[in-house]
Design an enzyme around this catalytic site. Structure first.
Site, PDB file in Angstrom:
ATOM      1  N   LYS A 215      -3.769  -2.732 -27.640  1.00  0.00           N
ATOM      2  CA  LYS A 215      -4.255  -1.409 -27.231  1.00  0.00           C
ATOM      3  C   LYS A 215      -5.508  -1.004 -28.011  1.00  0.00           C
ATOM      4  O   LYS A 215      -6.509  -0.573 -27.430  1.00  0.00           O
ATOM      5  CB  LYS A 215      -3.149  -0.373 -27.430  1.00  0.00           C
ATOM      6  CG  LYS A 215      -3.591   1.055 -27.293  1.00  0.00           C
ATOM      7  CD  LYS A 215      -3.994   1.417 -25.878  1.00  0.00           C
ATOM      8  CE  LYS A 215      -4.745   2.728 -25.835  1.00  0.00           C
ATOM      9  NZ  LYS A 215      -5.018   3.185 -24.492  1.00  0.00           N
ATOM     10  N   CYS A 269      -9.550   8.722 -27.372  1.00  0.00           N
ATOM     11  CA  CYS A 269      -9.170   7.309 -27.462  1.00  0.00           C
ATOM     12  C   CYS A 269     -10.251   6.458 -28.097  1.00  0.00           C
ATOM     13  O   CYS A 269     -10.085   5.921 -29.189  1.00  0.00           O
ATOM     14  CB  CYS A 269      -8.857   6.795 -26.069  1.00  0.00           C
ATOM     15  SG  CYS A 269      -7.738   7.892 -25.215  1.00  0.00           S
TER      16      CYS A 269
HETATM   17  N1  SAJ Z   1     -19.212   6.282 -22.333  1.00  0.00           N
HETATM   18  C1  SAJ Z   1     -20.540   5.948 -22.513  1.00  0.00           C
HETATM   19  N2  SAJ Z   1     -21.029   4.863 -21.839  1.00  0.00           N
HETATM   20  C2  SAJ Z   1     -20.264   4.129 -20.987  1.00  0.00           C
HETATM   21  C3  SAJ Z   1     -18.913   4.472 -20.818  1.00  0.00           C
HETATM   22  C4  SAJ Z   1     -18.410   5.561 -21.508  1.00  0.00           C
HETATM   23  O1  SAJ Z   1     -21.281   6.588 -23.278  1.00  0.00           O
HETATM   24  O2  SAJ Z   1     -20.807   3.180 -20.405  1.00  0.00           O
HETATM   25  C5  SAJ Z   1     -18.646   7.419 -23.063  1.00  0.00           C
HETATM   26  C6  SAJ Z   1     -18.100   8.531 -22.175  1.00  0.00           C
HETATM   27  O3  SAJ Z   1     -19.089   9.428 -21.784  1.00  0.00           O
HETATM   28  C7  SAJ Z   1     -17.050   9.143 -23.068  1.00  0.00           C
HETATM   29  C8  SAJ Z   1     -16.524   7.958 -23.867  1.00  0.00           C
HETATM   30  O4  SAJ Z   1     -17.515   6.957 -23.770  1.00  0.00           O
HETATM   31  O5  SAJ Z   1     -17.618  10.072 -23.962  1.00  0.00           O
HETATM   32  C9  SAJ Z   1     -15.195   7.391 -23.404  1.00  0.00           C
HETATM   33  O6  SAJ Z   1     -15.092   7.440 -21.987  1.00  0.00           O
HETATM   34  P1  SAJ Z   1     -14.342   6.331 -21.117  1.00  0.00           P
HETATM   35  O7  SAJ Z   1     -14.414   6.764 -19.706  1.00  0.00           O
HETATM   36  O8  SAJ Z   1     -14.901   5.003 -21.428  1.00  0.00           O
HETATM   37  O9  SAJ Z   1     -12.885   6.316 -21.697  1.00  0.00           O
HETATM   38  P2  SAJ Z   1     -11.682   7.374 -21.825  1.00  0.00           P
HETATM   39  O10 SAJ Z   1     -11.600   7.770 -23.270  1.00  0.00           O
HETATM   40  O11 SAJ Z   1     -11.814   8.472 -20.855  1.00  0.00           O
HETATM   41  O12 SAJ Z   1     -10.434   6.460 -21.460  1.00  0.00           O
HETATM   42  C10 SAJ Z   1     -10.233   5.294 -22.216  1.00  0.00           C
HETATM   43  C11 SAJ Z   1      -9.964   4.124 -21.285  1.00  0.00           C
HETATM   44  N3  SAJ Z   1     -10.108   2.889 -22.020  1.00  0.00           N
HETATM   45  C12 SAJ Z   1     -10.925   1.911 -21.608  1.00  0.00           C
HETATM   46  O13 SAJ Z   1     -11.659   1.998 -20.664  1.00  0.00           O
HETATM   47  C13 SAJ Z   1     -10.895   0.677 -22.445  1.00  0.00           C
HETATM   48  C14 SAJ Z   1      -8.569   4.187 -20.721  1.00  0.00           C
HETATM   49  O14 SAJ Z   1      -8.268   3.030 -19.971  1.00  0.00           O
HETATM   50  C15 SAJ Z   1      -7.555   4.310 -21.881  1.00  0.00           C
HETATM   51  O15 SAJ Z   1      -6.247   4.420 -21.408  1.00  0.00           O
HETATM   52  C16 SAJ Z   1      -7.876   5.571 -22.638  1.00  0.00           C
HETATM   53  O16 SAJ Z   1      -9.199   5.440 -23.150  1.00  0.00           O
HETATM   54  C17 SAJ Z   1      -6.860   5.702 -23.757  1.00  0.00           C
HETATM   55  O17 SAJ Z   1      -5.964   6.551 -23.654  1.00  0.00           O
HETATM   56  O18 SAJ Z   1      -6.902   4.923 -24.696  1.00  0.00           O
END
Ligand code: SAJ
Length: 436
Positions: A215, A269
């Site tokens: 995880k 996360c």
């Molecule tokens: N972000 C970027 N660039 C990107 C992708 C995301 O700057 O290319 C930023 C987003 O704006 C945000 C942060 O990263 O601030 C995280 O966003 P996210 O959409 O990547 O992730 P979360 O936190 O909404 O959800 C994540 C997911 N994990 C993964 O994609 C590996 C989800 O599957 C998990 O279940 C969740 O974390 C968790 O609970 O751990």
């Protein structure tokens, strides 16, 4: 280890007690309830319990309101402040980090302690919260064994981390594969039996510590890759290159997938979990540490972009659009947008934050929020921090009408810049260097 016995004692459908009714616990409890289990959802926050008892929800997530209402109205989901005896217990409580970047496991421990008086032979206890590797064995197990029962023999214990993406929780809860980490193979099988009730993805069984590591590896992988995209963006600005175009082109390579740069990484996360790996052995995690620091420095970089475009704080307020950590969610936990606002305030700007998704209930350390008109009135610049769909649909001609200067800083590359320029805006985009 012998296989733990299955529960024989309770008549009728199996009962489940879910501790923690947040972004994960609430949808999970509701899913089990509408699948036919008798579920008790427990939360220590009386306000949350009061809301849920009347079928209202305290978080924004597509279709969750309907699901919770159906579960509560059917009588399959009850909500309360205290745990009760059940066949299975799921712990889905927050695991924040301390100021020293160490996991705060106090909610996990107190949830386990609240189960203690009710733990019986044949029970299953599942930890869903994300935790540093070894927590199930070294922290949770000793608390539960204070009951006099032995994990793996008298009751089953497993770590089954959630993997759902906020905004798609109800879909991914059902469709995603899951990692089922048992204290023993028998414990993993017991937990798999439970999740099979509604999960359509494959249930991959392993041991609890591997599941914990999987995880945090997943989210660390994403954090490091976002840091790389942010690094590219900063370099591109210096080279006079458009990082967004360069990333698109690099991604034409069949084995390259660069992520999107932005104002930083937020949410409970990805901005948090990498520390769970670093904390036990920082000297063995230099790459992960560097990525975390780079992502945490992005709000400061946004303020540098602001200073370059709007150097004089006395010229008027800054309209900061978006406080949530990403588009179309209401969650402000670890949000880089909030960090940008605070950093701009420290730099002497008056900042008017606007986010139609975020409920300003005074519970969080949020900057003052304004409605659309209030945020724009006399503003010397608009900084787009969160890529909400409602912001993408904004009409730049209307937006510019009450602003003092038509300046846009787009930290997400989310807007149609040609349209904004045509409406008279001077546009700066994070990662887009000016060719010279
Ligand atoms: N972000 C970027 N660039 C990107 C992708 C995301 O700057 O290319 C930023 C987003 O704006 C945000 C942060 O990263 O601030 C995280 O966003 P996210 O959409 O990547 O992730 P979360 O936190 O909404 O959800 C994540 C997911 N994990 C993964 O994609 C590996 C989800 O599957 C998990 O279940 C969740 O974390 C968790 O609970 O751990």
């Amino acid at each position: 280890m012998a296989n733990p016995p299955t529960h024989q004692g309770l008549a009728g459908s199996p009962t489940l007690c879910v501790l923690g009714l947040g972004y994960i616990g609430l949808p999970t409890a509701s899913m089990f309830a509408v699948s036919g289990l008798n579920v008790l959802g427990v939360d220590v926050n009386p306000r949350v319990v009061e809301w849920l008892q009347t079928g209202r929800i305290h978080i924004e997530e597509p279709d969750l309101q309907t699901l919770v209402q159906a579960a509560v109205n059917s009588g399959q989901l009850r909500i309360g402040l205290e745990a009760q005896p059940a066949d299975a217990f799921i712990i889905a409580v927050p695991t924040p980090i301390t100021d020293e970047h160490r996991a705060d496991l106090s909610f996990v421990t107190s949830a386990a302690e609240s189960i203690l008086p009710h733990l019986r032979r044949g029970n299953l206890v599942v930890l869903e919260s994300t935790v540093p590797p070894r927590t199930t064995r070294d922290v949770l197990l000793p608390v539960l064994e204070r009951s006099g029962l032995k994990a793996g023999e008298d009751f089953a214990l497993a770590h089954c981390p959630e993997r759902v993406l906020p905004g798609r929780i109800l879909i991914e809860l059902v469709q995603n594969d899951r990692i089922i980490g048992g204290l023993s193979a028998g414990c993993a099988e017991r937990a798999a039996e439970l999740y099979r009730i509604f999960v359509q993805g494959t249930l991959h069984q392993t041991d609890a510590t591997t599941a914990e590591m999987v995880k945090v590896m997943e989210n660390t992988c994403r954090d490091v890759n976002i840091a790389l995209a942010n690094q590219f963006a900063i370099l591109a600005e210096g080279f006079g290159v458009d990082a967004w175009e360069a990333i698109d082109l690099a991604n034409k390579h069949p084995r390259v997938q660069v992520l999107r740069p932005g104002p930083g990484v937020g949410g409970h996360c990805i901005a948090v979990d990498p520390w769970f790996l670093i904390e036990s052995a920082p000297e063995r995690a230099p790459l992960i540490t560097a990525a975390r620091k780079l992502n945490d420095a992005m709000p400061g970089h946004v303020v540098d972009l602001l200073r370059a475009q709007a150097p004089n704080p006395a010229d008027g307020p800054i309209a900061a659009f978006g406080l949530a950590y990403k588009g179309d969610v209401d969650d402000v936990r670890e949000s880089p947008a909030v960090e940008v606002v605070h950093a701009a305030l420290r730099a002497g700007y008056e900042v008017r934050a606007h986010d139609p998704h975020v409920k300003h209930d005074g519970g969080m350390d949020l900057p003052p929020c304004f409605d659309l008109a209030g945020a724009l009135e006399g503003a010397q610049a608009l900084v787009l921090l969160t890529d909400h769909s409602v912001f993408r649909r904004m009409n730049p001609v209307e937006i510019g009408k009450s602003m003092r200067f038509k300046r846009l800083i787009d930290t997400r590359n989310a807007l149609d810049h040609a349209a904004w320029q045509a409406a008279g805006f001077q546009v700066t985009t994070l990662g887009r260097g000016i060719p010279c």
